[in-house]
Design an enzyme around this catalytic site. Structure first.
Site, mmCIF file in Angstrom:
data_model
loop_
_atom_site.group_PDB
_atom_site.id
_atom_site.type_symbol
_atom_site.label_atom_id
_atom_site.label_comp_id
_atom_site.label_asym_id
_atom_site.label_seq_id
_atom_site.Cartn_x
_atom_site.Cartn_y
_atom_site.Cartn_z
ATOM 1 N N GLU A 49 0.780 -1.088 0.123
ATOM 2 C CA GLU A 49 0.055 -0.053 0.003
ATOM 3 C C GLU A 49 0.911 1.374 -0.157
ATOM 4 O O GLU A 49 1.859 1.416 0.914
ATOM 5 C CB GLU A 49 -0.942 0.107 1.196
ATOM 6 C CG GLU A 49 -2.016 1.282 1.348
ATOM 7 C CD GLU A 49 -2.732 0.816 2.663
ATOM 8 O OE1 GLU A 49 -3.341 2.016 2.790
ATOM 9 O OE2 GLU A 49 -2.896 0.044 3.056
ATOM 10 N N ASP A 60 -6.032 9.818 9.078
ATOM 11 C CA ASP A 60 -4.460 9.258 9.800
ATOM 12 C C ASP A 60 -4.150 9.929 10.943
ATOM 13 O O ASP A 60 -4.394 11.199 11.012
ATOM 14 C CB ASP A 60 -3.494 9.536 8.556
ATOM 15 C CG ASP A 60 -3.752 8.869 7.308
ATOM 16 O OD1 ASP A 60 -3.930 7.690 7.297
ATOM 17 O OD2 ASP A 60 -3.609 9.552 6.318
#
Length: 272
Positions: A49, A60
């Site tokens: 990824e 995040d």
């Protein structure tokens, strides 16, 4: 068969789940990120990824936010990210690559153009964190045309009705966000993961990978046994950050130390 489907099918035959490490493009610089990307398959990555640095990464936690900031400071743009992918594909035609990011830069680039260029560079799937299925139609056509999977996120709070909607718009694999909240902050228990995967497997035949909160080799091994794969992001980025100098520049230890972290995760996932 897509690279993603082929890889999960091959792993199913040997009876184990996938290790899916994460790196941020251009973190801390283009050459170091490319060296990490090129080294990850040999270190044991089954899929990889790649984060597309963005200034407002709402899903995040602080570790990935700082990685994105380093990438942006080093000159990360979508063309630069795809350049890195193209360079990787010169020597690796098999490892599935997934881009993770946010919709704003893709819209600015142009949806059709982005999908065409991503496919040409060698990308297999997209995780667009802030693109709900209700708003995905403009992207779904170009992704189908260019053979890209849209990998959907499912959370512990996703109810049955919502789950059906999300899965109807998913391909490649399903990304189970194992906690409520942002990346890299805490971990779910094995009991919680087992219960969640029982529910997901009843609703879809797609492989399921667990992410958010997988930090240690032991957690990766457990998640890859409960599901079809384990995504490890913040832990590897924290390892990377610990090797940087006072100016956030790579040192001679950056690439080997991060790849050793991937090897430790891989060994745990492969252990019977």
């Amino acid at each position: 068969m897509s690279r993603i489907a082929a890889r999960f099918a091959a792993l199913k035959k040997v009876g184990r789940g996938a290790l899916i490490p994460y790196l941020e493009a251009c973190d801390p610089d283009f050459d170091t990120a490319l060296a990490l990307l090129r080294g990850m398959p040999e270190a044991g990555a089954d899929l990889i990824e790649i984060g597309m640095p963005f200034s407002d990464p709402s899903a995040d936690g602080p570790i990935i936010q700082r990685a994105a900031q380093r990438g942006l400071k080093a000159g990360a743009t979508l063309p630069r990210v795809l350049e890195m992918v193209s360079a990787f594909r010169q020597n690796d035609a098999d490892t599935p690559l997934i881009l993770m990011g946010y919709l704003n830069p893709i819209e600015s680039y142009g949806l059709e153009r982005f999908c065409a260029d991503a496919s040409k560079a060698g990308i297999d799937g997209l995780i667009i964190v802030d693109l709900p299925p209700e708003e995905a139609a403009p992207l779904e056509g170009p992704t189908r045309e260019h053979g890209l999977d849209i990998i959907r996120l499912v959370a512990p709070t996703t109810d049955d009705e919502r789950l059906r909607l999300v899965l109807n718009h998913a391909s490649g694999f399903v990304y189970y966000v194992s906690i409520t909240g942002i990346t890299g902050t805490r971990s779910a228990s094995d009991d919680d993961l087992t219960a969640a995967l029982t529910r997901l497997r009843a609703a879809t035949d797609l492989p399921v990978a667990i992410g958010f909160g997988i930090r240690t080799p032991e957690q990766a091994a457990s998640a890859s046994r409960i599901a079809d794969g384990a995504v490890v992001a913040s832990a590897l980025l924290a390892t990377l950050a610990d090797t940087l100098d006072a100016n956030d520049q790579a040192t001679t230890q950056t690439v080997p130390t991060v790849l050793q972290g991937v090897r430790a995760l891989s060994q745990a996932v492969r252990r019977k």
